[in-house]
Design a protein around this motif. Structure first.
Motif, short mmCIF file in Angstrom:
data_model
loop_
_atom_site.label_atom_id
_atom_site.label_comp_id
_atom_site.label_asym_id
_atom_site.label_seq_id
_atom_site.Cartn_x
_atom_site.Cartn_y
_atom_site.Cartn_z
N ILE A 155 39.54 14.13 -5.05
CA ILE A 155 39.15 14.87 -3.85
C ILE A 155 38.58 13.89 -2.82
O ILE A 155 38.93 13.94 -1.64
CB ILE A 155 38.14 15.99 -4.19
N ALA A 156 37.69 13.02 -3.26
CA ALA A 156 37.11 12.03 -2.35
C ALA A 156 38.19 11.12 -1.78
O ALA A 156 38.14 10.75 -0.59
CB ALA A 156 36.04 11.21 -3.06
N ASN A 157 39.17 10.76 -2.60
CA ASN A 157 40.24 9.88 -2.13
C ASN A 157 41.05 10.51 -0.99
O ASN A 157 41.48 9.81 -0.07
CB ASN A 157 41.20 9.53 -3.27
N VAL A 158 41.26 11.81 -1.06
CA VAL A 158 42.09 12.45 -0.04
C VAL A 158 41.29 13.12 1.08
O VAL A 158 41.80 13.30 2.18
CB VAL A 158 43.09 13.48 -0.65
N ALA A 159 40.04 13.47 0.82
CA ALA A 159 39.26 14.19 1.82
C ALA A 159 38.16 13.34 2.43
O ALA A 159 37.56 13.74 3.41
CB ALA A 159 38.65 15.45 1.20
N ASP A 164 32.99 14.24 -1.77
CA ASP A 164 32.52 13.75 -3.07
C ASP A 164 31.23 14.47 -3.44
O ASP A 164 30.18 14.20 -2.91
CB ASP A 164 32.29 12.24 -3.02
N ARG A 165 31.35 15.44 -4.35
CA ARG A 165 30.19 16.28 -4.71
C ARG A 165 29.59 15.83 -6.01
O ARG A 165 30.08 15.57 -6.96
CB ARG A 165 30.63 17.72 -4.81
#
Length: 165
Positions: A155-159, A164-165
């Protein structure tokens, strides 16, 4: 398609290299649909939809309500925006709960849980451990934690870092 049998067969026959080449969007989408369908079916056995359960949770001082004050459908929708599905209609779901006597509506159209609604919330909450156990059957806590870390990283890689939670 019997996804349980298909998934089990794939997990047992494909190599790590073959699995690493699988599309994450497909598998996360399939997992989401199947897990949500299972959870919703278990809650339906107790006479509640998942959105109705969420409404009761957000209106319970023993759960997600910060102050126990009645809330509007718009406020509740905003509070649940990250996990409502496209077809979820909180206005209709809350009206059904008002009709059952599980929510009360104030003259200014705010909603509050009734004692009967709180009892229904507790009935659904009581099946939570068995629902989780079924979903996690055969999966160690360490494997689950690794999966969550991997998904968070993707998720962090794409958003970007904010995701990053």
């Amino acid at each position: 398609m019997n996804t349980e049998a298909t998934t089990a067969t794939v997990a047992e026959t494909e190599t790590d290299a073959e699995l690493a080449g699988q599309p994450v969007g497909y598998w996360t989408g399939l997992a989401h649909r199947e897990v949500i369908a299972y959870i919703r079916s278990r809650q339906a056995e107790l006479g509640l939809t998942q959105p109705q359960f969420w409404l009761l949770r957000h209106l319970s001082t023993d759960d997600l309500s910060p102050d126990g004050e009645p809330r509007s459908v718009a406020d509740l929708t905003a509070a649940m925006s990250e996990y409502l599905l496209p077809g979820d209609d909180l206005a209709a779901e809350s009206a059904a709960l008002v009709a059952r006597g599980w929510l009360a509506e104030t003259p200014d159209h705010l909603l509050a849980a009734t004692p009967e609604g709180e009892a229904a919330r507790l009935r659904v909450k009581a099946i939570g451990p068995s629902v989780r156990a079924h979903i996690h059957d055969g999966i160690s806590d360490a494997d689950y934690a690794t999966t969550v870390r991997v998904l968070r990283r993707m998720i962090a890689n794409v958003a970007g870092p904010a995701a990053d939670r």
